[in-house]
Design a protein around this motif. Structure first.
Motif, PDB file in Angstrom:
ATOM      1  N   LEU A   1       0.719  -1.134  -0.032  1.00  0.00           N
ATOM      2  CA  LEU A   1       0.144   0.050  -0.392  1.00  0.00           C
ATOM      3  C   LEU A   1       0.981   1.288   0.029  1.00  0.00           C
ATOM      4  O   LEU A   1       0.608   2.173  -0.776  1.00  0.00           O
TER       5      LEU A   1
ATOM      6  N   VAL B   1      -4.957  -5.972  -2.203  1.00  0.00           N
ATOM      7  CA  VAL B   1      -5.215  -6.326  -0.863  1.00  0.00           C
ATOM      8  C   VAL B   1      -5.975  -7.948  -1.249  1.00  0.00           C
ATOM      9  O   VAL B   1      -5.620  -8.893  -0.466  1.00  0.00           O
TER      10      VAL B   1
ATOM     11  N   PHE C   1      -1.176   2.962 -10.694  1.00  0.00           N
ATOM     12  CA  PHE C   1      -1.017   4.174  -9.993  1.00  0.00           C
ATOM     13  C   PHE C   1      -0.302   5.195 -11.073  1.00  0.00           C
ATOM     14  O   PHE C   1      -0.568   6.481 -10.908  1.00  0.00           O
TER      15      PHE C   1
ATOM     16  N   THR D   1       3.181  -7.340  -8.619  1.00  0.00           N
ATOM     17  CA  THR D   1       2.848  -6.253  -7.676  1.00  0.00           C
ATOM     18  C   THR D   1       3.401  -5.120  -8.609  1.00  0.00           C
ATOM     19  O   THR D   1       2.698  -3.981  -8.548  1.00  0.00           O
TER      20      THR D   1
ATOM     21  N   GLY E   1      -5.800   4.185  -8.890  1.00  0.00           N
ATOM     22  CA  GLY E   1      -5.069   3.664  -7.530  1.00  0.00           C
ATOM     23  C   GLY E   1      -5.684   2.755  -6.601  1.00  0.00           C
ATOM     24  O   GLY E   1      -5.368   1.767  -6.157  1.00  0.00           O
TER      25      GLY E   1
ATOM     26  N   GLY F   1       2.787   1.630  -3.146  1.00  0.00           N
ATOM     27  CA  GLY F   1       1.800   2.174  -3.993  1.00  0.00           C
ATOM     28  C   GLY F   1       1.613   3.611  -4.163  1.00  0.00           C
ATOM     29  O   GLY F   1       1.512   4.035  -5.145  1.00  0.00           O
TER      30      GLY F   1
ATOM     31  N   THR G   1      -5.433  -0.811  -5.447  1.00  0.00           N
ATOM     32  CA  THR G   1      -5.077  -1.370  -4.367  1.00  0.00           C
ATOM     33  C   THR G   1      -6.082  -2.421  -3.673  1.00  0.00           C
ATOM     34  O   THR G   1      -5.608  -3.273  -3.107  1.00  0.00           O
TER      35      THR G   1
ATOM     36  N   CYS H   1       0.982  -2.092  -9.627  1.00  0.00           N
ATOM     37  CA  CYS H   1       1.269  -0.721  -9.023  1.00  0.00           C
ATOM     38  C   CYS H   1       1.326   0.481 -10.141  1.00  0.00           C
ATOM     39  O   CYS H   1       0.791   1.501 -10.218  1.00  0.00           O
TER      40      CYS H   1
END
Lengths: 892, 236
Positions: free
Chosen positions: A284, A425, A382, A374, A417, A287, A421, A378
């Protein structure tokens, strides 16, 4: 004449030209420092995720292996009577390896002595996992072997030899069988797993083929049969377990290490939750850092794109160039991140070398895939949106600087984003409920934070910069940049909150574990002690330098009625507590629900001797069976680790006739303070008034009781006593003298179990510390990225102020005040958020008691202030050290 | 080379529709140097932006080298810019993270030319900055930055050069040198030059001066420099 440009004409540059240009731009941006922070954020995301995933993957495999060693198998089926042989046949047909053990207590005789031993017969294939450590002489270091004794031989624990007055090669009698002592047994993997049968005396291991000859195991004998299974495929083991459940309708149940040791499973589950939470925070935060740095990067590239467009680059070509830049950047980040992640996990393992006792299985590819994905996710969620927004930059920006910013919609990147996320998660936790809870919580906190910080920073509508004093200058600056500052406060708050949550949770978890089993936890239980033996035992320990502890009377009781009515709890009492309690488990004669006496209860059921079969009304009998018998005691003082939750503990001048009840148990029976409860103890009826409820720490491996009477209430009913002692390895020989002096006493040795639990706790503690450090680094990165995000504007504004004659001191003080105020505000909000999150996490996920951390209410804002002011000043100190002209030239 | 037909540009503002250019028509021949002159807010830069295809007109059309900009979308205009047009800006518009040499190389690299480095070095030498190629923009003076920008403009081998107040950020002496360099190179490369300025002396160096007042062309005259040139041609 140029060639005619038509609607069909594409860009005139080849992909290799654009890719080459992208590489050169990337290199130039890197050299100019533009892209370094974005790169570092990406590398951190990959490093932390890969590192944590590698570590947890290998640790999980290692712990499973180690755990399997504790069982001598992957799965175990235990019973008080021999399970059908067809179970073994079915397992073998599925390709599983099998072995059998049979535990019972028996007297061993030699020509010069006799003693109670914990006998264990093992089949040829034993142990399926782990090793037996044996030696040729008593009291020396042994060597490992992967089998039990051959037929006709026994292996004895060192201290049994002097007690029996024999040497290696001599004979002992077990029942009617004469067997030769061929080796000393130092350790075995599943030493504690047979319960009472394995804890009542030194070990004597024999071959399963010799059991019939001993003639000690007959119908009604208290024995513990165990079928062991091991296999390479987890799925096979699982489906085999299911088959047993279905085929025998719950009569037999397969167990693994988590079922066998509540303490270990609890520590492992909490550590796993913490690692998961830690890696979620790390992702998180990384990110957020990526989002912030990418946004700033794209903002600084508006001019770049406008110029490229005046040179004839089309929007698609701009898209290709930036996509290529990001692809190369993310690929390099993945390679560097995976290498660093691998190194980080190696550092963790090296640190844990002392406590990880098994050979670690090789890491799989999965952690690297997780880390790489990841980074890609990301970047997609993002970084890509603001970068792709660059495509829309109008070329006219070269003439009009105000064009091109915010064209894409300032909030769209955050939307991406948030989606990214949520996906991450869910992907990590594979838990829809946890994802929903976490996302809702963070969203609620973010909304609350933004509302609060907006209100706090709301301007009263003042005009101008108030450049007269540093304080006013700072406050008006904070208000003018309200939108950015609200975002900054939010990011700072969430970051500081994550760090506070993790740090506090880590501290509480470790404190809790250390409190559970402190260094000097007694590791031997003495039971079946008569009142007349107490003085003798105390002086024996005093003479031999062993710390003895309180003696608790122990007597079996059953609740008959509450205020004249039979209680009728609808559910079974949560058996975790009972299984955790040594006292509740240590019932050589009575219990029917504990792990230690499962064997006994199953035997009783088979021989028609169960409580449920008593001659009563069927309904009543069932309820009685559910109520069960409890080991109760009486005491003057409240036992350690007990807390009064309601009512009051009796004082010194106590009357008989009162009882204190564990609070969950009282709730289960629907008992209130002041109720009159009827007990049956040794066929006598006793009434007592409930004076208090207590909370009990069941996992401390110490004597714990559901029911404690006030002195004088049940003293006359005849009780035996229980005590505990801490004996180091070299003091264990004293046990021989102890049981010789007090032959009726039963000693339960839990030192090996405590040592195992302490080892595993030490292991997970170190892991948790390291994960915390990783998350801290991610947090620092976010803070740095967030400070840098508004750097250009601050540079520009302060350069203008300096040009207009503002002194260095004024500017520095104003910056310091602005950053410190934002930091303090973020700290306050973070503290509120952290306490709220901790409340939920500790109560719901970690099953800990939540206590307010008062010091954090001071430390939180202070940390925020110092951290943000420090980072902010460090980043902006150049404002006063470079000439205003060069700042203006750079910004314009 | 450039034909402008009834060009109008209006924008929405908080106070209603604001007309910046009112029906401007112009013809600029190949190799001609035209100055567009006017007071601040007269619409000079807007006209330049429209002529270069950086912006779109409300009505009217711009035809560059026979191709109507109105008929093109932004992608096609970008391609046309890449083939035809070079720029020199008042605020230089050098990219801060690139060195002087890299700034000049950028448009050559965009064309996929493997000789970008050598060509850029030659151009930097031509503008007198061969020793400063590895310097970043903020390490250069204003005049030096504009020289780099001029070198970059000619690096594209553009046939039309648009210059927006090229001396606006420079002192008189430096400005004069820059103008000299600009016109020298313009002659050398036979470029069509469209120059926006409010500097009358600079405008007089061009072939024609188009005066804008409040978005309208109020005069379009040959300069004395052009007359001299015409006379030279006639006497030859």
């Amino acid at each position: 004449m140029t060639e005619v440009v038509t609607a069909e004409s594409g860009g005139n540059k080849t992909f290799s030209t654009l890719f080459g240009l992208a590489l050169r731009l990337l290199w130039r941006d890197w050299r100019g420092g533009e892209i370094r922070l974005l790169f570092i954020a990406l590398v951190m995301a990959v490093t932390s995720v890969t590192g944590i995933a590698l570590f947890t993957d290998r640790l999980e495999k290692a712990l499973l292996l180690e755990s399997a060693n504790m069982l001598a198998a992957d799965r175990v089926l235990g019973s008080g009577r021999q399970p059908p042989e067809e179970i073994l046949a079915e397992a073998e047909s599925l390709g599983l390896r099998t072995a059998q053990t049979l535990s019972f207590t028996s007297m061993a005789f030699s020509e010069s002595g006799n003693m109670l031993v914990s006998a264990k017969a093992v089949s040829e294939a034993y142990p399926l996992r782990g090793e037996v450590i044996i030696a040729d002489q008593p009291f020396i270091r042994g060597f490992p072997i992967q089998s039990g004794p051959p037929a006709g031989e026994v292996w004895l624990e060192s201290r049994a030899l002097p007690a029996l007055g024999i040497d290696i090669g001599d004979s002992v009698f077990v029942g009617e069988a004469e067997l030769t002592v061929s080796k000393i047994i130092i350790a075995e993997p599943d030493r504690q797993q047979g319960g009472m049968m394995d804890s009542a005396g030194p070990r004597l291991m024999l071959n399963m083929l010799d059991v019939a000859q001993t003639n000690v195991v007959q119908l009604g004998s208290r024995v513990s049969y165990r079928y062991l299974f091991a296999g390479e495929e987890l799925e096979t083991l699982d489906s085999f377990s299911e088959w047993i459940g279905e085929e025998y309708d719950g009569e037999f149940r397969m167990r693994d290490v988590r079922d066998e040791s509540e303490e270990i499973s609890d520590a492992l589950n909490k550590a796993e939750s913490f690692l998961l939470l830690g890696s979620l925070f790390a992702v998180l935060l990384a990110g957020v850092a990526i989002a912030l740095t990418a946004k700033r990067y794209s903002e600084r590239h508006y001019d770049y794109v406008a110029i490229l467009k005046t040179f004839g680059c089309t929007s698609n070509e701009i898209g290709v160039i930036y996509l290529a830049i990001q692809s190369v950047l993310v690929s390099i980040s993945i390679v560097v991140g995976c290498i660093l992640g691998w190194l980080v996990h190696h550092v963790i393992l090296r640190l844990l070398q002392a406590v990880i006792t098994v050979d670690l299985p090789a890491a799989g590819f999965e952690p690297f895939v997780i880390g790489s994905l990841t980074a890609v996710i990301c970047l997609l969620s993002f970084a890509l949106p603001p970068l792709l927004a660059l495509r829309a930059t109008p070329p006219l920006r070269v003439l009009r600087k105000d064009l091109g910013q915010q064209k894409f919609g300032a909030n769209v990147p955050y939307g991406f984003g948030i989606l990214g996320t949520i996906f991450l998660v869910y992907w990590y936790s594979q838990d829809l409920v946890l994802t929903t809870v976490l996302v809702t919580a963070v969203a609620a906190i973010a909304l609350f934070l933004s509302g609060l910080s907006y209100l706090l920073l709301r301007s009263s509508g003042s005009v101008g910069m108030k450049a007269g004093s540093a304080w006013k200058l700072a406050m008006t600056a904070a208000r003018r940049r309200r939108k950015q500052n609200v975002l900054q406060v939010m990011v700072f708050s969430v970051t500081i909150m994550s760090l506070l949550v993790l740090t506090l949770l880590r501290t509480d978890l470790i404190d809790d574990w250390q409190g559970q089993l402190p260094e000097n936890t007694p590791n031997h239980f003495m039971m079946n002690i008569t009142e007349s033996q107490i003085d003798g035992i105390e002086s024996f320990f005093a003479e031999n330098g062993v710390d003895s502890n309180a003696f608790y009377p122990l007597i079996s009781a059953r609740v008959i009625s509450v205020n004249g009515e039979m209680p009728d709890p609808e559910t079974e009492l949560n058996s975790d507590e009972e299984r955790s309690s040594i006292t509740e488990g240590a019932q050589p004669e009575e219990g029917e629900s504990s792990r230690y006496d499962q064997a006994r209860s199953e035997l009783d059921a088979a021989t028609g001797n169960s409580e449920a079969a008593e001659e009563e009304e069927p309904g009543e009998g069932q309820i009685r069976g559910r109520l069960g018998r409890r080991q109760v005691t009486w005491a003057n003082d409240l036992p350690p680790d007990n807390l009064i939750t309601d009512g009051s503990w009796w004082g010194e001048a106590v009357d008989a006739g009162y009882v204190s009840i564990e609070d969950d148990y009282a709730g289960w029976l629907d008992i209130e303070i002041g109720d009159r409860v009827e007990f049956e103890i040794n066929q006598q009826t006793i009434f007592a008034e409930v004076s208090s409820f207590r909370s009990v720490r069941w996992d401390n491996m110490q004597p714990n009781f559901f029911i404690i009477f006030s002195p004088g209430t049940i003293n006359h009913l005849g009780a035996t006593f229980l005590s505990t002692a801490l004996m180091e390895r070299d003091q264990k020989i004293l046990l021989n003298d102890l049981v010789r002096l007090f032959p009726t006493m039963v000693v339960i040795e839990i030192d090996a179990l405590i040592e195992q639990v302490q080892n595993i706790i030490a292991q997970v503690t170190s892991a948790i510390e390291l994960i915390s450090v990783l998350v801290l680094v991610c947090g620092a990165l976010v803070l740095l990225a967030c400070v840098n995000a508004t750097l250009d504007e601050r540079f520009h504004e302060n350069a203008i102020l300096r040009t207009l004659g503002a002194g260095k001191r004024l500017i520095l003080s104003s910056l310091l005040i602005e950053f410190a105020s934002i930091g303090a505000l973020a700290g306050i909000i973070a503290t509120i958020g952290a306490e709220a999150s901790l409340y939920y996490l500790q109560e719901e996920v970690f099953e800990q008691e939540f206590n307010m951390h008062y010091w954090v209410w001071i430390a939180g804002p202070l940390i925020g202030m110092v951290l943000i002011a420090g980072l902010g000043m460090n980043s902006t100190r150049q404002v006063v050290s470079t000439s205003p002209l060069s700042v203006l030239r750079r910004v314009i | 080379m450039i034909r402008i037909e009834n060009l109008c540009k209006s924008v929405d503002t908080s106070e209603g529709l604001l007309t910046i250019l009112k029906s401007v028509s112009l013809d600029i021949d190949t190799g001609e140097a035209v100055a567009i002159i006017g007071a601040s807010g007269s619409g000079k830069s807007t006209l330049l932006g429209l002529m270069a295809g950086l912006d779109t007109a409300t009505t009217g059309d711009v035809v560059l080298d026979g191709q109507s900009l109105n008929a093109m979308d932004e992608e096609q205009r970008a391609i046309l810019r890449g083939k035809l047009v070079g720029f020199v800006f008042q605020s230089f518009q050098l990219l801060p993270s690139l060195t002087a040499l890299e700034n000049v190389m950028l448009p050559i690299e965009l064309k996929g030319d493997a000789q970008a480095n050598e060509k850029a070095k030659r151009l930097l030498a031509r503008v007198g900055l061969d020793e400063r190629g590895h310097h970043y923009p903020n390490q250069l003076s204003g005049g030096e930055q504009q020289r780099v920008a001029i070198a970059r403009a000619f690096a594209t081998e553009a046939r039309i050069l648009f210059a927006d107040e090229p001396t606006g950020n420079l002192d008189t002496a430096t400005g004069a040198k820059i103008v000299e360099l600009l016109f020298d190179l313009n002659r050398e490369f036979s470029t069509t030059l469209v120059l926006v300025t409010h500097d009358e002396r600079l405008a007089q160096k061009c072939d024609r001066i188009v005066r804008l007042v409040a978005g309208e062309v109020v005069s379009d005259e040959k300069t004395s420099a052009r007359n001299e040139k015409d006379e030279e041609v006639a006497s030859d």
